[in-house]
Scaffold this motif. Structure first.
Motif, PDB file in Angstrom:
ATOM      1  N   SER A 145      35.528   1.559   0.883  1.00  0.00           N
ATOM      2  CA  SER A 145      36.259   2.134  -0.143  1.00  0.00           C
ATOM      3  C   SER A 145      37.301   0.896  -0.555  1.00  0.00           C
ATOM      4  O   SER A 145      38.113   0.671   0.372  1.00  0.00           O
ATOM      5  CB  SER A 145      37.117   3.247   0.197  1.00  0.00           C
ATOM      6  N   TYR A 148      40.661   2.322  -1.700  1.00  0.00           N
ATOM      7  CA  TYR A 148      41.613   3.126  -0.451  1.00  0.00           C
ATOM      8  C   TYR A 148      42.665   1.905  -0.014  1.00  0.00           C
ATOM      9  O   TYR A 148      43.941   2.005   0.054  1.00  0.00           O
ATOM     10  CB  TYR A 148      40.855   3.215   0.805  1.00  0.00           C
ATOM     11  N   TRP A 152      47.056   1.427  -0.758  1.00  0.00           N
ATOM     12  CA  TRP A 152      48.041   1.003  -0.017  1.00  0.00           C
ATOM     13  C   TRP A 152      48.823  -0.412  -0.029  1.00  0.00           C
ATOM     14  O   TRP A 152      49.813  -0.602  -0.037  1.00  0.00           O
ATOM     15  CB  TRP A 152      47.750   1.299   1.352  1.00  0.00           C
ATOM     16  N   TYR A 202      46.463   0.789   7.964  1.00  0.00           N
ATOM     17  CA  TYR A 202      45.922   1.762   7.242  1.00  0.00           C
ATOM     18  C   TYR A 202      44.321   2.098   7.518  1.00  0.00           C
ATOM     19  O   TYR A 202      43.896   3.205   7.243  1.00  0.00           O
ATOM     20  CB  TYR A 202      46.139   1.784   5.900  1.00  0.00           C
ATOM     21  N   TYR A 210      36.517   7.822  -0.682  1.00  0.00           N
ATOM     22  CA  TYR A 210      37.570   7.689  -1.817  1.00  0.00           C
ATOM     23  C   TYR A 210      36.876   6.612  -2.872  1.00  0.00           C
ATOM     24  O   TYR A 210      37.207   5.472  -2.650  1.00  0.00           O
ATOM     25  CB  TYR A 210      38.932   6.974  -1.145  1.00  0.00           C
ATOM     26  N   PRO A 274      45.245   9.273  -1.575  1.00  0.00           N
ATOM     27  CA  PRO A 274      44.157   8.816  -0.411  1.00  0.00           C
ATOM     28  C   PRO A 274      43.879   9.317   0.605  1.00  0.00           C
ATOM     29  O   PRO A 274      45.184  10.194   1.049  1.00  0.00           O
ATOM     30  CB  PRO A 274      44.698   7.328  -0.450  1.00  0.00           C
ATOM     31  N   PRO A 299      40.693   6.940   9.714  1.00  0.00           N
ATOM     32  CA  PRO A 299      40.447   5.597   8.758  1.00  0.00           C
ATOM     33  C   PRO A 299      40.942   4.354   9.914  1.00  0.00           C
ATOM     34  O   PRO A 299      40.248   3.313  10.070  1.00  0.00           O
ATOM     35  CB  PRO A 299      41.337   5.625   7.796  1.00  0.00           C
TER      36      PRO A 299
END
Length: 504
Positions: A145, A148, A152, A202, A210, A274, A299
């Motif tokens: 993704s 994603y 962030w 992250y 996502y 997310p 993740p």
């Protein structure tokens, strides 16, 4: 390369440029062989320099230009068609074929598409990461993704910007540094070290969990709104930090948190909420044999699997989390660590650093990566001498001298010095054609969908690589100990507005 060597100081880049221009003027003044012609008669009478454009001179230029049949032909062709379509070299188009004798055995698929966004660095990085994951889980097709990381990154850039505003309150608002910070607080572009910061904090998730929203694929409206809000917030924070009221200054932290919460709101509404970096997701998929599989992970745990023994073994010993950036910047000393002042995304995170090397060193490391079967993230000036429809990047692609009777002769260093060139796009190298030990052309995986180039892949000539490739991200195992030691240097700090600060 060492700075401690005893030698006469070298000319600066500016001095080299001035010397080059001086030599050109001397040659244009009338040179024969190795000798410059000097008129030994009486000097010409002084005539003042004409500073305005003469209409009569322009009319005379036009008259003389159109007397030449070649120029009349150029006028007919170039005034009615795109110049690059007319001046494209057929021979180059034929020779730049998708044939390579060294190629990574496993190219990730499908070909990705960043659409109307500047997320090429995220696509290039995830196209590198996914190869290890695809081999580890025996996948036929897979995407991580990008959205994603995009979410962030935007939030982190907003925080990074506000912290930079507070750290530069003593700088004038109309000064170059603050104006540069204000120019693009949350632009789509980025760098390898910025990806590393995001992945470390992250993690990663499959694209299916996502997927892209409309605003991830078309980011300009979202960027405009967030930029306007952050500029307003920046002015407010500067005023608060300069207030003589202690209560105002003490409320800066809470005010900044409120500002970030507003940015978070915009991102959540426009990109979608997310997954949490620490919450467990369930990923269901079919492997290349058609067998159903299910994986539970966070993740952060999912990204750590890129460094586990199975993933490293699948990448022939390379841990993609340990890759670092080589750059070729001829303005600066080779064997030198470079960084860029106040360039980044995660405040307090890994700084952006480049090990500056010559092109031979960079290409040798890239070839070794490809031989090992590892795709290579690289940064270049993709708009120069390139055809996105045919997927060709070659310095001989267009014959501008034929069409306009002009020559473009800046060196790579001079293009950087004059802002003629910079890193504008990140892509991935997956193959190279080597003849008698020398690279001839390179295979490039782009992120402009299968409609660009040959099903998404481009051909880059080695000459183009020399002139317009600035960065390659490689495994430390494929460079010398001398190059690896550069990572331990205190970096030379370039200005925020330096061309090496351009974000792909």
């Amino acid at each position: 390369m060492g700075s401690a060597q005893s030698k006469a100081p070298e000319q600066t880049s500016e001095e080299k440029l001035l010397e080059r221009l001086r030599m050109i003027r001397l040659q244009d003044a009338g040179s024969t062989g190795d000798y410059i012609s000097v008129d030994r008669g009486d000097p010409p009478a002084y005539s003042p320099r004409i500073t305005s454009l003469s209409i009569s001179a322009a009319e005379q230029w036009e008259k003389e230009l159109l007397e030449d049949p070649k120029n009349r032909l150029a006028l007919a062709a170039l005034s009615s068609n795109a110049a690059n379509d007319v001046l494209r070299s057929r021979a180059v188009t034929i020779s730049d074929a998708q044939n390579f004798n060294i190629k990574i055995p496993f190219e990730g698929s499908p070909v990705t598409n960043q659409r109307s966004s500047g997320r090429c660095w995220l696509f290039a990085a995830t196209n590198v990461f996914r190869v290890a994951i695809m081999q580890r889980y025996k996948l036929k097709e897979f995407e991580l993704s990008q959205a994603y990381l995009f979410f962030w990154d935007k939030l982190e850039k907003a925080n990074y910007f506000l912290e930079n505003v507070l750290e530069t309150v003593e700088e004038p608002l109309d000064g170059r540094l603050v104006q540069e910070l204000l120019s693009s607080p949350v632009g789509d572009g980025g760098q390898w070290d910025m990806v590393a910061n995001l992945v470390q904090k992250y993690g990663l998730i499959p694209q299916s969990l996502y997927p892209d929203s409309f605003n991830a694929m078309n980011s300009s409206a979202m960027n405009g709104l967030i930029t306007s809000k952050l500029r307003e917030d920046g002015i407010r924070l500067r005023a608060m930090s300069q207030s003589k009221d202690p209560s105002v200054r003490s409320s800066i932290s809470a005010t900044k948190d409120t500002m970030l919460r507003e940015i978070h709101l915009i991102l959540t509404v426009m990109l979608g909420p997310p997954p949490s970096p620490t919450a467990t997701f369930t990923w269901e998929y079919h492997d290349k044999d058609g067998a159903f599989q299910s994986l539970k992970a966070t993740p952060k745990d999912f990204s750590k699997q890129l460094s586990d023994s199975k993933a490293v073994r699948a990448c022939a010993g390379t841990d993609v989390h340990k890759l670092f950036s080589l750059v070729n910047d001829p303005r600066n000393e080779y064997g030198r660590l470079l960084t860029v002042n106040r360039l980044g995304n995660v405040h307090g995170g890994r700084p952006i650093t480049y090990v500056n090397v010559d092109m031979a060193t960079m290409k040798a490391a890239v070839v070794k990566m490809i031989q090992r079967g590892i795709p290579v993230f690289f940064g270049s000036d993709v708009g120069k001498y390139s055809d996105s429809r045919k997927g060709i990047m070659d310095t001989a692609l267009y014959d501008y001298e034929l069409g306009f009777n002009v020559q473009l002769g800046l060196t790579k260093a001079e293009r950087l010095m004059t802002r003629e060139s910079a890193m504008t796009h990140a892509m991935v190298l997956t193959g190279v054609h080597v003849v008698e030990g020398k690279a001839v052309r390179w295979r490039v995986e782009n992120s402009w969908s299968e409609t660009a180039g040959e099903k998404g892949y481009f051909v880059m000539s080695d000459a183009w690589m020399n002139e317009f490739v600035y960065q390659a991200v490689v495994d430390p195992a494929f460079v010398s100990e001398e190059v690896k030691k550069v990572l331990g240097q205190t970096p030379k700090v370039l200005n925020l507005w330096d061309p090496m600060g351009a974000l792909a």
